[in-house]
Design a protein around this motif. Structure first.
Motif, PDB file in Angstrom:
ATOM      1  N   ALA A  13      -6.981  11.229  -5.285  1.00  0.00           N
ATOM      2  CA  ALA A  13      -6.850  11.182  -3.834  1.00  0.00           C
ATOM      3  C   ALA A  13      -7.852  12.070  -3.101  1.00  0.00           C
ATOM      4  O   ALA A  13      -8.497  11.620  -2.157  1.00  0.00           O
ATOM      5  N   THR A  32     -11.231  10.499  -2.750  1.00  0.00           N
ATOM      6  CA  THR A  32     -11.421   9.515  -1.687  1.00  0.00           C
ATOM      7  C   THR A  32     -11.639  10.191  -0.345  1.00  0.00           C
ATOM      8  O   THR A  32     -12.385   9.737   0.502  1.00  0.00           O
ATOM      9  N   LYS A  33     -10.918  11.265  -0.156  1.00  0.00           N
ATOM     10  CA  LYS A  33     -11.029  11.937   1.135  1.00  0.00           C
ATOM     11  C   LYS A  33     -12.374  12.636   1.303  1.00  0.00           C
ATOM     12  O   LYS A  33     -12.822  12.851   2.420  1.00  0.00           O
ATOM     13  N   ARG A  61      -9.448  -2.313  -0.130  1.00  0.00           N
ATOM     14  CA  ARG A  61     -10.117  -2.217   1.173  1.00  0.00           C
ATOM     15  C   ARG A  61     -10.927  -3.486   1.432  1.00  0.00           C
ATOM     16  O   ARG A  61     -10.937  -4.015   2.545  1.00  0.00           O
ATOM     17  N   GLU A  72      -5.948   2.717  -1.182  1.00  0.00           N
ATOM     18  CA  GLU A  72      -6.485   3.629  -2.174  1.00  0.00           C
ATOM     19  C   GLU A  72      -7.787   3.153  -2.783  1.00  0.00           C
ATOM     20  O   GLU A  72      -8.746   3.900  -2.887  1.00  0.00           O
ATOM     21  N   THR A  73      -7.808   1.917  -3.168  1.00  0.00           N
ATOM     22  CA  THR A  73      -8.944   1.454  -3.956  1.00  0.00           C
ATOM     23  C   THR A  73      -9.867   0.589  -3.127  1.00  0.00           C
ATOM     24  O   THR A  73      -9.454  -0.036  -2.138  1.00  0.00           O
ATOM     25  N   SER A  91      -3.493  11.446  -8.524  1.00  0.00           N
ATOM     26  CA  SER A  91      -4.639  10.574  -8.721  1.00  0.00           C
ATOM     27  C   SER A  91      -5.848  11.114  -7.944  1.00  0.00           C
ATOM     28  O   SER A  91      -5.752  12.126  -7.272  1.00  0.00           O
ATOM     29  N   SER A 123       0.835  -1.187   0.000  1.00  0.00           N
ATOM     30  CA  SER A 123       0.000   0.000   0.000  1.00  0.00           C
ATOM     31  C   SER A 123       0.877   1.247   0.000  1.00  0.00           C
ATOM     32  O   SER A 123       0.577   2.238  -0.658  1.00  0.00           O
ATOM     33  N   ALA A 154       1.580   6.609  -6.973  1.00  0.00           N
ATOM     34  CA  ALA A 154       0.430   7.332  -7.517  1.00  0.00           C
ATOM     35  C   ALA A 154       0.783   8.805  -7.743  1.00  0.00           C
ATOM     36  O   ALA A 154       1.259   9.460  -6.830  1.00  0.00           O
ATOM     37  N   LEU A 211       0.944   4.149  -2.808  1.00  0.00           N
ATOM     38  CA  LEU A 211       0.730   5.543  -2.447  1.00  0.00           C
ATOM     39  C   LEU A 211       1.849   6.414  -3.043  1.00  0.00           C
ATOM     40  O   LEU A 211       1.613   7.488  -3.590  1.00  0.00           O
TER      41      LEU A 211
END
Lengths: 775, 130
Positions: A558, A561-562, A598, A593-594, A556, A546, A553, A550
């Motif tokens: 990001a 996602t946040k 997860r 990330e994806t 991307s 991971s 990337a 990170l």
């Protein structure tokens, strides 16, 4: 040898005679008590109790005085006690130390009596210990309201000591135990089974006992009974003291609570409840309670019965007094002649005199013959002195001759032997004479006996019967005591050997268990450890991956996602596993990330925790979601259940082994208890309270264990092992936690500090166990 | 779980808890603890553990329907009393102890005839009053 010399001591003689004298002394005291009580029939019970108690105390005083008089020379003895003469005769013989000093048969009474007293006291001591243990054993505090009422009653009865009211499952009747820190024991059910007024009446009765120090009186009474266990008059006096004591306390009750009927009914109810459902009630009669109830209700007792009984008792006492007087005077004067007489003559004396009032009647004749006897003895004594002088002379001559020359020994020895023979002859002659005299006396006694028998056959028959009954009873008592002793001894030995067997079995089983299971367990543990290590490696790998992802990337999505905080994956972290995820896992998850990653992480997360990795079910996951559902259902209060303190504790540690609910108190409270929590220890308590009554209980202090324990692996059933340990005297707590880890374990403790822990460890190891410390 | 027909003899500490349960009826560990500690200092956890042991032995029954478990004695007190009194030693000393007892009733139990007479006396007294 020591017994022989002890028997020859003046004290033994004095005791033996004093015991015989006590027979009539006790009877006379009992008779006078009977007369005084008859004259004071209308006096209050308190007065009568005092008189009886005084009479009881007079018994040992009379006995002590008699012993003192017999021991010490004084002018009064000659009048009061005839046996001064025999002492004078006996002493020179003992002092001279020639041949075997003849021992007075009466002296044998002293060790026999002492043995009886010791046996009796031993039983009483055991009994007292048992009574005293009732203040601790099988009791619980009475409800506070009764304790308060007792306080009020105590001041009414003027009891100054603080009195504790307890309910007891061992006491079948209300009891008072102790004097300085008195305890009133009520049988279970008495407080609820009787009306409040009735309970108060009973309590007043018990308080009256405390006020009058009856517990001490009872102990003292027991000491006196033990001292004179052989005398029925003493038992009678003691019974009178007991009866008057109860009357006195009844009087106090009626003074303070005039409803005598309610009190009488309470006593009857209590008496009835003594009989457990399955026990049979014996048909014997003669108890005191009927008299007490009659007295309370103001009914006259059936006079006929009482009179008959009283006159029968008086008759027995007169008989005892007369017989005892005869016994006391007759054998002592005979002991006079007995100084050097043969053993069987003393035996004959005792047989003769046992329980015959005729002895007294023939006393007159005997005294006459005794006067003659005395002269004979005097002559014999002179002859004996003469012989002793001769012997001494011979001995001196012999010594002189020996000193003069070594020869002529045989001649001197002959002389000595002759002297000895002369002495022996003299003794035999004397003995023969006394025997003759004895036979004469016996004959005259027999004649007297026959006359009396003819004259008073009817009344005499009953009286003799009574005295022989007494003797029989005494013998039966002795037999019973012997049997009891043997039984007790047998039982104790049996118990001991049983315990030893059990311990041996337990030890063996323990060794076996260690041999087989120990290694297996170790293998299992290693396997688990291996698995855990693998999982850890896997986690580290995914973590690295991971991080790499990170770093790789570029720009991307990001931020996208946040800005998705409400996503199912975020909720999973913040809600579902918020309490159980480790910091490391949290960081790794947040780095992902994806969604597929997860997803995989979540799957791994649960897999790591699955107790049975091979199966489709994940028990850990199921249980976790069940706990969340339970928390939400039960602890929600404005905020969701899982967010509350109780919810958190429930989800993390599971359902408590125990919950004490006080949510209706003024400050609502709940205490949770866990027998064991990994990492926290044993007996972990968590307290919650809700001072604001919002419905949301807040945790008060962190979950904490109470002290430290020693843990012992057990191969037998834990409860049984715990019991064995408790029997060995380890602190109250030894408990099984079987079911926690699948093994039988026993906890010993808790111990508050290191010193106590160390001390306990030594004791446990000494008992053959290998404890490990648990917190 | 021990068989009900051969329950072990309760220890002194267990007897105390049984006494509370007999006296107060079924109650929680907290209730038992507060009753015991009103007489002597006692740890709550000690009481709890003892009661768990007793439940395991079958001396007490545990009602787990409510969140706060309710305990009750599994035997009536007469049963335990007889069990305790059945011991030979106990009986030997009970005899010697009885004459030391001080209380409202004599150490000796009344007979059936006496009980009948007592009831008769009370009945007669009642009638006279009316």
């Amino acid at each position: 040898m020591t017994l022989e010399s002890w028997l020859a001591a003046p004290l033994a003689h004095a005791l033996g005679r004093a015991l015989l004298h006590f027979l009539w002394e006790g009877a006379v005291l009992a008779l006078s008590l009977r007369v005084v009580l008859f004259l004071g029939a209308r006096r209050p019970a308190r007065w009568r109790h005092q008189v009886a108690a005084t009479c009881l105390i007079a018994l040992p005083l009379a006995f002590g005085l008699t012993v003192a008089l017999l021991l010490g020379p004084g002018p009064s003895i000659a009048v009061a006690v005839p046996p001064q003469a025999p002492r004078m005769v006996l002493h020179p013989v003992i002092a001279a130390g020639t041949s075997a000093a003849p021992v007075d048969r009466l002296a044998w009474l002293a060790p026999l009596w002492m043995g009886g007293v010791i046996l009796f006291y031993a039983f009483r001591l055991a009994g007292w210990l048992r009574v005293d243990s009732m203040r601790r054993r099988g009791v619980c505090a009475a409800p506070a309201e009764w304790q308060q009422r007792l306080g009020a009653l105590a001041s009414a009865v003027q009891v100054s000591q603080p009195v504790v009211l307890l309910e007891s499952c061992l006491a079948r009747v209300p009891l008072v135990v102790g004097y300085w820190r008195p305890v009133i024991l009520m049988p279970l059910g008495a407080l609820t089974g009787l009306s409040a007024e009735q309970v108060e009446a009973i309590l007043i009765h018990e308080l009256a006992h405390i006020r009058r120090a009856d517990y001490l009186v009872s102990l003292a009474q027991s000491l006196i009974e033990g001292l004179f266990f052989f005398h029925p008059a003493v038992w009678w006096i003691s019974a009178v003291v007991r009866a008057e004591r109860e009357y006195s306390c009844d009087d106090v009750v009626v003074t303070l609570r005039p409803d005598a009927r309610a009190y009488a009914a309470a006593l009857t109810t209590l008496e009835q409840s003594r009989w457990a459902a399955l026990e049979a009630v014996p048909a014997a009669t003669g108890g005191n309670l009927v008299k007490r109830i009659r007295r309370l209700l103001g009914e006259p007792s059936p006079a006929r019965v009482t009179n008959a009984r009283a006159s029968a008792l008086a008759g027995v006492l007169v008989l005892v007094a007369v017989v005892a007087t005869a016994l006391a005077v007759w054998p002592t004067s005979r002991g006079f002649a007995q100084g050097t007489s043969k053993a069987d003559s003393a035996q004959a004396t005792q047989d003769q005199a046992s329980g015959r009032e005729e002895a007294k009647l023939s006393l007159h004749e005997l005294e006459q013959s005794l006067a003659g006897n005395e002269k004979e003895i005097e002559a014999a004594k002179e002859a004996l002195d003469h012989a002793q002088q001769l012997l001494q002379k011979h001995a001196a001559e012999l010594e002189k001759a020996l000193q003069d020359a070594g020869a002529g020994d045989a001649q001197h020895e002959d002389q000595l032997r002759q002297a000895e023979r002369a002495l022996k002859e003299l003794e035999e002659a004397q003995a023969g004479k006394s025997q003759e005299l004895l036979q004469q006396q016996e004959q005259s006694l027999e004649q007297a006996e026959k006359q009396i028998l003819d004259a008073e056959r009817a009344s005499e028959a009953t009286q003799a019967g009574t005295s022989s009954q007494l003797l029989q009873q005494k013998r039966a008592l002795e037999r019973a005591q012997n049997q009891l002793q043997q039984l007790m001894k047998g039982k104790l030995e049996e118990m001991l050997s049983q315990q030893q067997r059990q311990m041996a079995d337990a030890d063996q089983a323990l060794k076996q268990w260690q041999a087989t299971n120990g290694t297996k367990q170790q293998a299992e543990l290693q396997q688990q450890l291996e698995q855990a290590r693998k999982q850890l490696e896997r986690a580290a790998q995914s973590c690295c991956r991971s991080r790499d992802l990170l770093a790789e990337a570029p720009e991307s999505p990001a931020p996208q996602t946040k800005t998705e905080p409400e996503s199912a994956y975020q909720r999973w972290l913040k809600e579902d596993v918020a309490y159980i995820i480790t910091d490391q896992e949290r960081r790794a998850y947040q780095a992902l990330e994806t969604d597929p990653e997860r997803e995989r992480f979540i799957e791994q997360f649960w897999l790591r925790r699955d107790p049975t990795p091979g199966t489709a079910e994940n028990e850990f996951k199921e249980e976790h979601y069940r706990r969340i559902a339970y928390a939400n259902e039960h602890y929600a209060s404005g905020i969701p259940g899982w967010k509350t303190d109780r919810g958190r504790i429930y989800i993390v540690y599971g359902p408590p082994d125990e919950i004490e609910d006080h949510s209706t108190d003024s400050t609502p409270r709940q205490d949770w208890l866990y027998v064991h929590i990994d990492g926290l220890g044993y007996a972990v308590e968590v307290q919650f309270s809700d001072p604001g009554r919002t419905g949301e209980f807040r945790m008060v202090g962190a979950p904490a264990s109470h002290g430290s324990y020693w843990l012992i692996q057990s191969d037998v059933k834990a409860a049984y092992a715990a019991r064995l340990l408790r029997d060995k005297g380890f602190p109250a707590l030894a408990q099984s936690i079987s079911g926690m880890s699948g093994h039988e374990q026993v906890l010993v403790g808790p111990y508050p500090d290191e010193a106590a822990l160390a001390k306990a460890k030594a004791a446990i190891e000494a008992a053959g166990y290998h404890p490990t410390k648990v917190q | 779980m021990a068989k009900t027909n051969d329950l072990p003899r309760p220890t002194d500490a267990e007897l105390e808890i049984l006494t509370v349960l007999w006296s107060r009826g079924p109650c929680t560990v907290r209730d038992v603890h507060s009753t015991i500690s009103s007489r002597r200092p006692a740890h709550y956890t000690t009481v709890l553990k003892l009661m768990q042991i007793m439940a395991e032995k079958g001396l007490v029954k545990r009602d787990e329907k409510q969140r706060a478990h309710i305990y009750s004695a599994s035997r009536p007190r007469e049963w335990t009393q007889r069990q305790l009194a059945g011991d030979l030693l106990e009986r030997a000393f009970a005899g010697s102890a009885s004459s030391l007892l001080v209380g409202a009733l004599a150490a000796r139990k009344a007979s059936a005839a006496e009980l009948a007479e007592l009831r008769k006396l009370l009945g007669e007294y009642e009638e006279e009053k009316r």
